[in-house]
Design a protein around this motif. Sequence first.
Motif, PDB file in Angstrom:
ATOM      1  N   LEU A 141       9.634   2.892   2.721  1.00 19.12           N
ATOM      2  CA  LEU A 141      10.830   3.693   3.004  1.00 19.12           C
ATOM      3  C   LEU A 141      12.016   3.214   2.182  1.00 19.12           C
ATOM      4  O   LEU A 141      12.706   4.020   1.558  1.00 19.12           O
ATOM      5  CB  LEU A 141      11.180   3.656   4.489  1.00 19.12           C
ATOM      6  N   CYS A 153      14.394  11.489   6.247  1.00 20.81           N
ATOM      7  CA  CYS A 153      14.911  10.439   5.364  1.00 20.81           C
ATOM      8  C   CYS A 153      14.104  10.351   4.087  1.00 20.81           C
ATOM      9  O   CYS A 153      14.620   9.949   3.051  1.00 20.81           O
ATOM     10  CB  CYS A 153      14.902   9.088   6.072  1.00 20.81           C
ATOM     11  N   LEU A 154      12.837  10.710   4.144  1.00 18.49           N
ATOM     12  CA  LEU A 154      12.026  10.700   2.934  1.00 18.49           C
ATOM     13  C   LEU A 154      12.454  11.807   1.971  1.00 18.49           C
ATOM     14  O   LEU A 154      12.251  11.706   0.777  1.00 18.49           O
ATOM     15  CB  LEU A 154      10.544  10.851   3.278  1.00 18.49           C
ATOM     16  N   CYS A 164      14.400  -1.663   8.773  1.00 18.96           N
ATOM     17  CA  CYS A 164      13.434  -1.889   7.692  1.00 18.96           C
ATOM     18  C   CYS A 164      13.767  -3.174   6.934  1.00 18.96           C
ATOM     19  O   CYS A 164      12.876  -3.970   6.621  1.00 18.96           O
ATOM     20  CB  CYS A 164      13.408  -0.701   6.735  1.00 18.96           C
ATOM     21  N   HIS A 210      11.654   4.159  -1.448  1.00 19.93           N
ATOM     22  CA  HIS A 210      11.869   5.595  -1.616  1.00 19.93           C
ATOM     23  C   HIS A 210      13.365   5.936  -1.545  1.00 19.93           C
ATOM     24  O   HIS A 210      13.863   6.734  -2.336  1.00 19.93           O
ATOM     25  CB  HIS A 210      11.094   6.355  -0.551  1.00 19.93           C
ATOM     26  N   PHE A 212      12.592  10.132  10.479  1.00 17.99           N
ATOM     27  CA  PHE A 212      11.909   9.376   9.439  1.00 17.99           C
ATOM     28  C   PHE A 212      11.470  10.299   8.299  1.00 17.99           C
ATOM     29  O   PHE A 212      11.711  10.019   7.128  1.00 17.99           O
ATOM     30  CB  PHE A 212      10.709   8.631  10.037  1.00 17.99           C
ATOM     31  N   VAL A 236       6.844   2.753  10.902  1.00 15.92           N
ATOM     32  CA  VAL A 236       7.450   3.046   9.593  1.00 15.92           C
ATOM     33  C   VAL A 236       7.110   1.908   8.647  1.00 15.92           C
ATOM     34  O   VAL A 236       7.357   0.737   8.964  1.00 15.92           O
ATOM     35  CB  VAL A 236       8.989   3.182   9.718  1.00 15.92           C
TER      36      VAL A 236
END
Length: 116
Positions: free
Chosen positions: A82, A15-16, A54, A85, A12, A77
């Motif tokens: 997410l 991925c940001l 998501c 972003h 996670f 999450v």
Amino acid sequence: MGIHQREMQHIFLSCLKCRNASQISLITAEVGGAIEAAPVEIQLELFDALDDGCQEVIKGEDSEPKGSLLDFFGVPVKANDLLSHLQELQFLAKRISRYQDPISQCQVLKYLKPVN
């Protein structure tokens, strides 16, 4: 493949930073463990599961899309945050892809305040 909650948290967070199929080796190297050792197809499926999860959570939460949480293998999450972003990162990648050497050719137009 034994995946732990700690590795899901690292996925996670990675991925940001960057989320692009061409950068999968960078992301998985940062995560390490079973994720890094897995075949590329499995790695991509895992990242796609994060994206798809998501999107599913947001579709199912008509009343409160900003507060939609995905339980990604035990890691909470914020789905909307997410996905927003990731869209911003994709837009940025598209914009800088036209430059031969983006690091030297792009400039930041807004200056940050110095950290105290």
